[in-house]
Design a protein around this motif. Sequence first.
Motif, PDB file in Angstrom:
ATOM      1  N   SER A  10      83.517 114.587  90.944  1.00 47.84           N
ATOM      2  CA  SER A  10      82.260 114.150  90.332  1.00 47.84           C
ATOM      3  C   SER A  10      81.942 114.924  89.047  1.00 47.84           C
ATOM      4  O   SER A  10      81.167 114.454  88.210  1.00 47.84           O
ATOM      5  CB  SER A  10      81.107 114.280  91.324  1.00 47.84           C
ATOM      6  N   ASP A  11      82.545 116.098  88.869  1.00 53.55           N
ATOM      7  CA  ASP A  11      82.362 116.880  87.648  1.00 53.55           C
ATOM      8  C   ASP A  11      83.398 116.534  86.581  1.00 53.55           C
ATOM      9  O   ASP A  11      83.377 117.103  85.490  1.00 53.55           O
ATOM     10  CB  ASP A  11      82.450 118.378  87.951  1.00 53.55           C
ATOM     11  N   CYS A  12      84.303 115.621  86.905  1.00 53.32           N
ATOM     12  CA  CYS A  12      85.378 115.229  85.993  1.00 53.32           C
ATOM     13  C   CYS A  12      85.132 113.816  85.473  1.00 53.32           C
ATOM     14  O   CYS A  12      84.439 113.026  86.104  1.00 53.32           O
ATOM     15  CB  CYS A  12      86.728 115.248  86.719  1.00 53.32           C
ATOM     16  N   GLN A  13      85.736 113.536  84.346  1.00 51.90           N
ATOM     17  CA  GLN A  13      85.690 112.189  83.797  1.00 51.90           C
ATOM     18  C   GLN A  13      87.114 111.633  83.855  1.00 51.90           C
ATOM     19  O   GLN A  13      88.040 112.230  83.292  1.00 51.90           O
ATOM     20  CB  GLN A  13      85.190 112.239  82.355  1.00 51.90           C
ATOM     21  N   LEU A  14      87.300 110.511  84.556  1.00 52.92           N
ATOM     22  CA  LEU A  14      88.613 109.882  84.668  1.00 52.92           C
ATOM     23  C   LEU A  14      88.729 108.819  83.583  1.00 52.92           C
ATOM     24  O   LEU A  14      87.771 108.111  83.288  1.00 52.92           O
ATOM     25  CB  LEU A  14      88.798 109.274  86.051  1.00 52.92           C
ATOM     26  N   PHE A  15      89.911 108.695  83.000  1.00 51.68           N
ATOM     27  CA  PHE A  15      90.100 107.754  81.895  1.00 51.68           C
ATOM     28  C   PHE A  15      91.572 107.368  81.807  1.00 51.68           C
ATOM     29  O   PHE A  15      92.425 107.938  82.482  1.00 51.68           O
ATOM     30  CB  PHE A  15      89.618 108.370  80.577  1.00 51.68           C
ATOM     31  N   LYS A  16      91.866 106.399  80.964  1.00 48.76           N
ATOM     32  CA  LYS A  16      93.237 105.969  80.670  1.00 48.76           C
ATOM     33  C   LYS A  16      93.548 106.401  79.246  1.00 48.76           C
ATOM     34  O   LYS A  16      92.679 106.399  78.379  1.00 48.76           O
ATOM     35  CB  LYS A  16      93.375 104.449  80.760  1.00 48.76           C
ATOM     36  N   PHE A  17      94.815 106.767  78.991  1.00 49.93           N
ATOM     37  CA  PHE A  17      95.214 107.100  77.626  1.00 49.93           C
ATOM     38  C   PHE A  17      96.696 106.806  77.420  1.00 49.93           C
ATOM     39  O   PHE A  17      97.445 106.633  78.371  1.00 49.93           O
ATOM     40  CB  PHE A  17      94.869 108.553  77.288  1.00 49.93           C
ATOM     41  N   TRP A  18      97.071 106.709  76.169  1.00 51.54           N
ATOM     42  CA  TRP A  18      98.437 106.394  75.768  1.00 51.54           C
ATOM     43  C   TRP A  18      99.197 107.696  75.594  1.00 51.54           C
ATOM     44  O   TRP A  18      98.779 108.576  74.842  1.00 51.54           O
ATOM     45  CB  TRP A  18      98.402 105.619  74.454  1.00 51.54           C
ATOM     46  N   TYR A  29      87.969 117.659  82.097  1.00 44.34           N
ATOM     47  CA  TYR A  29      87.146 118.651  82.787  1.00 44.34           C
ATOM     48  C   TYR A  29      86.910 119.828  81.848  1.00 44.34           C
ATOM     49  O   TYR A  29      87.869 120.381  81.296  1.00 44.34           O
ATOM     50  CB  TYR A  29      87.840 119.119  84.067  1.00 44.34           C
ATOM     51  N   GLN A  30      85.669 120.191  81.649  1.00 42.24           N
ATOM     52  CA  GLN A  30      85.288 121.314  80.788  1.00 42.24           C
ATOM     53  C   GLN A  30      85.993 121.254  79.424  1.00 42.24           C
ATOM     54  O   GLN A  30      86.633 122.210  78.993  1.00 42.24           O
ATOM     55  CB  GLN A  30      85.573 122.646  81.473  1.00 42.24           C
ATOM     56  N   ASP A  31      85.923 120.112  78.787  1.00 45.52           N
ATOM     57  CA  ASP A  31      86.515 119.897  77.462  1.00 45.52           C
ATOM     58  C   ASP A  31      88.028 120.070  77.421  1.00 45.52           C
ATOM     59  O   ASP A  31      88.607 120.312  76.367  1.00 45.52           O
ATOM     60  CB  ASP A  31      85.852 120.791  76.407  1.00 45.52           C
ATOM     61  N   GLN A  32      88.679 119.976  78.560  1.00 44.35           N
ATOM     62  CA  GLN A  32      90.138 119.988  78.619  1.00 44.35           C
ATOM     63  C   GLN A  32      90.604 118.638  79.129  1.00 44.35           C
ATOM     64  O   GLN A  32      89.956 118.028  79.974  1.00 44.35           O
ATOM     65  CB  GLN A  32      90.640 121.083  79.558  1.00 44.35           C
ATOM     66  N   ILE A  75      98.283 118.019  85.009  1.00 45.94           N
ATOM     67  CA  ILE A  75      98.664 119.104  84.106  1.00 45.94           C
ATOM     68  C   ILE A  75      98.061 118.825  82.740  1.00 45.94           C
ATOM     69  O   ILE A  75      97.747 117.678  82.416  1.00 45.94           O
ATOM     70  CB  ILE A  75     100.196 119.284  83.973  1.00 45.94           C
ATOM     71  N   ASN A  76      97.916 119.860  81.955  1.00 45.27           N
ATOM     72  CA  ASN A  76      97.400 119.720  80.601  1.00 45.27           C
ATOM     73  C   ASN A  76      98.582 119.402  79.686  1.00 45.27           C
ATOM     74  O   ASN A  76      99.396 120.279  79.418  1.00 45.27           O
ATOM     75  CB  ASN A  76      96.712 121.009  80.166  1.00 45.27           C
ATOM     76  N   PRO A  77      98.692 118.155  79.206  1.00 47.85           N
ATOM     77  CA  PRO A  77      99.861 117.800  78.381  1.00 47.85           C
ATOM     78  C   PRO A  77      99.863 118.507  77.025  1.00 47.85           C
ATOM     79  O   PRO A  77     100.913 118.661  76.423  1.00 47.85           O
ATOM     80  CB  PRO A  77      99.749 116.284  78.217  1.00 47.85           C
ATOM     81  N   CYS A  78      98.716 118.952  76.559  1.00 47.97           N
ATOM     82  CA  CYS A  78      98.662 119.642  75.265  1.00 47.97           C
ATOM     83  C   CYS A  78      99.307 121.014  75.343  1.00 47.97           C
ATOM     84  O   CYS A  78      99.929 121.468  74.392  1.00 47.97           O
ATOM     85  CB  CYS A  78      97.219 119.779  74.805  1.00 47.97           C
TER      86      CYS A  78
END
Length: 111
Positions: A10-18, A29-32, A75-78
């Motif tokens: 509930s504290d996260c935002q789920l989304f789709k990306f390329w 989550y927390q700007d990550q 995982i953080n892809p960045c």
Amino acid sequence: MTKILRANESDCQLFKFWFCDRVCDGIRYQDQLFLQLASYSLGCRHQADEFSAKLMERGLSIIFCCSQERYLLGINPCTDWAELDTSGKRQAFGEGQGRATALFAAWVLQT
């Protein structure tokens, strides 16, 4: 530096990306931003913990999201994508993200 973030879904935002020529599931989550690798039902907590441990053994930082229905791992892809070798990247995204989760899990569990 390997680390694990634990968060309520509930504290996260789920989304789709390329990413890597595919539409992928993401977690913010927390700007990550995180690439979602796996989703587990509540009854599979042991499997979720086992997979997160394998990811951390690989030196990857992960997010472990919990809700009343499931657990999500990402995982953080960045920051972490560069840590994966080329064959791991190909394996992870060779056939779309649904298949990628199984392929990535198999790749991680090989070591």
